[in-house]
Design an enzyme around this catalytic site. Structure first.
Site, PDB file in Angstrom:
ATOM      1  CB  SER A   1      10.359 -18.251 -38.839  1.00 28.75           C
ATOM      2  OG  SER A   1       8.925 -18.318 -39.007  1.00 28.75           O
TER       3      SER A   1
ATOM      4  CE  LYS B   1      13.796 -22.331 -31.880  1.00 21.63           C
ATOM      5  NZ  LYS B   1      12.517 -23.198 -31.818  1.00 21.63           N
ATOM      6  CB  THR B   2      16.254 -26.054 -37.850  1.00 22.09           C
ATOM      7  OG1 THR B   2      15.132 -26.301 -37.133  1.00 22.09           O
ATOM      8  CG2 THR B   2      17.339 -27.229 -38.095  1.00 22.09           C
TER       9      THR B   2
ATOM     10  CG  ASP C   1      12.231 -26.543 -31.119  1.00 24.04           C
ATOM     11  OD1 ASP C   1      11.970 -25.710 -31.638  1.00 24.04           O
ATOM     12  OD2 ASP C   1      11.578 -27.424 -30.495  1.00 24.04           O
TER      13      ASP C   1
HETATM   14  C1  SPV Z   1       7.934 -26.426 -33.935  1.00 23.78           C
HETATM   15  O1  SPV Z   1       6.794 -26.340 -34.390  1.00 23.78           O
HETATM   16  O2  SPV Z   1       8.071 -25.192 -33.194  1.00 23.78           O
HETATM   17  C2  SPV Z   1       8.593 -27.392 -33.628  1.00 23.78           C
HETATM   18  C3  SPV Z   1       8.073 -28.634 -33.880  1.00 23.78           C
HETATM   19  O3  SPV Z   1       9.579 -27.200 -32.958  1.00 23.78           O
HETATM   20  S1  SPV Z   1       6.891 -29.030 -32.546  1.00 23.78           S
HETATM   21  O4  SPV Z   1       7.032 -30.068 -31.909  1.00 23.78           O
HETATM   22  O5  SPV Z   1       5.822 -29.147 -33.505  1.00 23.78           O
HETATM   23  O6  SPV Z   1       6.408 -27.968 -31.951  1.00 23.78           O
HETATM   24 MN    MN Z   2       9.925 -25.397 -32.201  1.00 27.94          MN
END
Ligand code: SPV
Ligand code: MN
Length: 615
Positions: free
Chosen positions: A268, A270-271, A283
């Site tokens: 959404s 974030k990155t 994250d």
């Molecule tokens: C997310 O989906 O929020 C991630 C990757 O950062 S996971 O490791 O799949 O959660």
């Molecule tokens: Mn995440």
């Protein structure tokens, strides 16, 4: 006894590595897992360059990763049925029930998952890695041990987390650590986990252990990523800090960087937001209060980011990292014949043939149902070290963390939520923004995308404590701060007739406005849902930041508050929390106050409030 057993199973060299760590809990843990999983050999990583190189090499030799064209790049495929976080197979092992969370009685869960792990590593090498979440030798440090039979998993962790073998050696008996056990389970002829129907991800808070089996997707298998968040959240509650699903970035202020943390549901924005300004993390964030000040660190030192849609124009920094030599693991992308890597929305010309998570691929390929097979999975990812990024903040590993000036909660809501709002204060922000998040489901979790779901603090998927207690911890955390961070709500996805009302790059302006607010350079409009930016300030900032005209019609469309919809939402949220007995009273009073403000404005202005009439 334990040591003798380990010596016999590990051989001299590996045993010496374990013996260096004078910790009986570690020795017991290793011997239990060895006797349970029955590996043919064990590799204990000290985190040395040679050990990291060994894991990289074995990841290729075992076929778990394939070489790509650019030096240091590899490609990994997860089983087609295992491309995202598996909510339905993930449980917290505890006898009580928690709202919104899958729990399972502890004894039953342990028996089941231990049964699935029995003998799971026969004829395989068991890998052991030692890590720290957060800067080492800092008050934030949380130690962890990962055991896995996947070179890809350990390779990922070597990229994503700080090696802490030396900390285990230094602390000896005093090292207290989280434990992660993972096995891919039986593999099919293409190297995918064969028994995905028996995929189980069980989190046991009582022993701070996570068991993960018959799965490969990083979010289910890389213990220190989201599996650890369930455990650190419990520690955070016990010790009065916050373990959050947040990026951490530095945004330029008048006198140097201001640090912001932001929680958004997966996929959404974030990155991409974390690439604006100076990067600390994309994250997860640990936030602690020291002397009345909120300070934050990134427990990670790498990024496991979504690659879908990453292109040279919109994501120049990520693009650069993905196209230069250096360590990158691509997962579930399309691999061309010459080792080129492609994904949806990359803007590159596609090859005539290649390989993706479903096998051989060619343009227009159809599946059994007649649908066109996508180039790459929408949740395809890249794993890279933070130090590959030119915008890495020099304080990303500061043992004291950095001071947090603002916290942002982002939702994906195409219909109602305004693009940007500032809470009146900490309590108002925690309750009406963080605790009230509703967001459209994305492909980062298995299930039907697009449905609006309750996802407080973008952390519901990782919740391991009672939500009411979690909210109380947040409220109380703010009380310990002299000058709590300002709280913002953002929504990059507001649309009209299927078209976004804001541009991708507009988030730069939103961040700049927040920085101006933190530094008290701009005023704001008071509305029933919080403070909104003044049109005149945004007009100026759009020009300053993006050299773009910002017309008043755009502002009106973006920032008109649908009071009726906010009213409905506040009632929905009230209903949810009224069913959680542990919810603190302030949640109800804050939501009731919001509702009465909304009603007053509706009486005066009708269901839609154009903020221009207030300025
Ligand atoms: C997310 O989906 O929020 C991630 C990757 O950062 S996971 O490791 O799949 O959660
Ligand atoms: Mn995440």
């Amino acid at each position: 006894m334990v040591l003798e057993y380990l010596e016999e199973k590990l051989g001299r060299v590996m045993f010496e590595r374990v013996k260096q760590i004078n910790n009986s809990k570690l020795h017991a843990f290793l011997s239990e897992v060895i006797s349970l999983c029955d590996p043919s050999s064990v590799f204990v990583s000290t985190g040395s360059l040679e050990d990291y190189e060994y894991i990289r090499r074995r990841a290729l030799e075992s076929g778990e990763e394939l070489p790509a064209m650019i030096p240091g790049h590899t490609v990994h495929f997860d089983s087609p049925l295992d491309q995202a976080r598996a909510r339905g197979d993930t449980f917290i092992l505890m006898d009580e029930k928690l709202p919104f969370i899958n729990t399972k009685p502890r004894r039953d869960g342990l028996e089941e998952v231990i049964g699935l792990l029995r003998g799971a590593m026969k004829d395989r090498e068991m890998l052991v890695g030692f890590y720290s979440l957060g800067p080492k030798k800092s008050p934030f440090q949380v130690l962890a041990v990962q055991i896995t039979d996947s070179y890809y998993v350990l390779h990922s962790e070597n990229i994503l987390y700080r090696n802490a073998y030396d900390e285990f050696v230094r602390l000896g008996e005093g090292a207290d650590f989280l434990k992660f056990i993972h096995s891919q389970g039986v593999l099919d002829e293409r190297g995918g986990s064969k028994n995905v129907d028996k995929r189980r991800i069980y989190i046991d808070p009582a022993s701070e252990t996570v068991y993960s089996v018959n799965t490969q997707y990083g979010g289910n298998s890389i213990g220190l990523k989201k599996l650890s968040l369930r455990l650190t959240m419990i520690r955070a509650l016990r010790e009065g800090w916050l373990a959050e699903h947040m990026f951490v970035i530095g945004v330029y202020g008048r006198n140097g960087p201001l640090y912001f943390a932001g929680a958004y549901p997966s996929a959404s924005g974030k990155t991409s937001t974390s690439m604006i300004g100076r990067l600390i993390g994309d994250d997860i964030a640990f936030i602690r209060a020291f002397d009345g000040e909120a300070r934050v660190v990134n427990p990670e030192i790498g990024i496991f980011g979504i690659i879908d849609g990453v292109n040279a124009k919109d994501d120049p920094l990520i693009w650069e990292v993905l196209n230069k030599p250096g360590e990158v693991i691509f997962s579930n992308v399309l691999l061309g014949k010459n080792g080129e890597v492609f994904w949806n929305g990359s803007g590159k010309d596609l090859p005539a043939r290649g390989k993706n998570y479903l096998g051989e691929w060619w343009p227009g390929k159809k599946d059994e149902k007649g649908s066109v097979v996508p180039t790459s999975h929408p949740n395809a990812r890249f794993t890279v070290p933070l130090f590959s990024f030119p915008n890495l903040d020099p304080r990303y590993d500061d043992p004291e963390g950095v001071a947090v000036s603002a916290i942002i909660y982002g939702v994906r809501d195409s219909a109602n939520v305004v693009p940007l709002v500032e809470a009146f204060d900490w309590l108002h922000g925690v309750v009406t923004i963080g605790a009230s998040m509703e967001t459209e489901r994305t492909t980062a979790v298995l299930g039907k995308p697009g449905e609006l779901e309750f996802n407080p603090f973008a952390n519901l998927d990782f919740m391991s404590i009672n939500l009411g207690v979690y909210v109380r911890n947040h409220i109380e955390f703010g009380r310990r701060l002299r000058n709590p961070p300002k709280i913002y709500g953002v929504n990059y996805f507001l649309s009209e007739n299927g078209k976004y009302l804001t541009d991708k790059e507009d988030k730069k302006v939103w961040l700049k406005w927040m920085a101006c607010r933190v530094e008290e350079e701009v005023e704001a409009v008071t509305t029933p849902i919080g403070y909104l930016p003044l049109y005149s300030d945004l007009k100026k900032l759009f020009m300053d930041v993006l050299s773009k005209e910002y017309d008043v019609e755009a502002y009106k469309k973006q920032f008109t508050i649908k009071l009726d919809k906010y009213d409905e939402k506040a009632r929905r949220i009230l209903r949810i929390y009224s069913e959680i007995p542990e919810t603190p009273a302030e949640v109800f009073t804050t939501l009731e106050e919001q509702l009465s403000r909304l009603r007053r404005y509706m009486q005066e202005y009708g269901p839609h409030l154009n903020p221009l009439v207030l300025q």
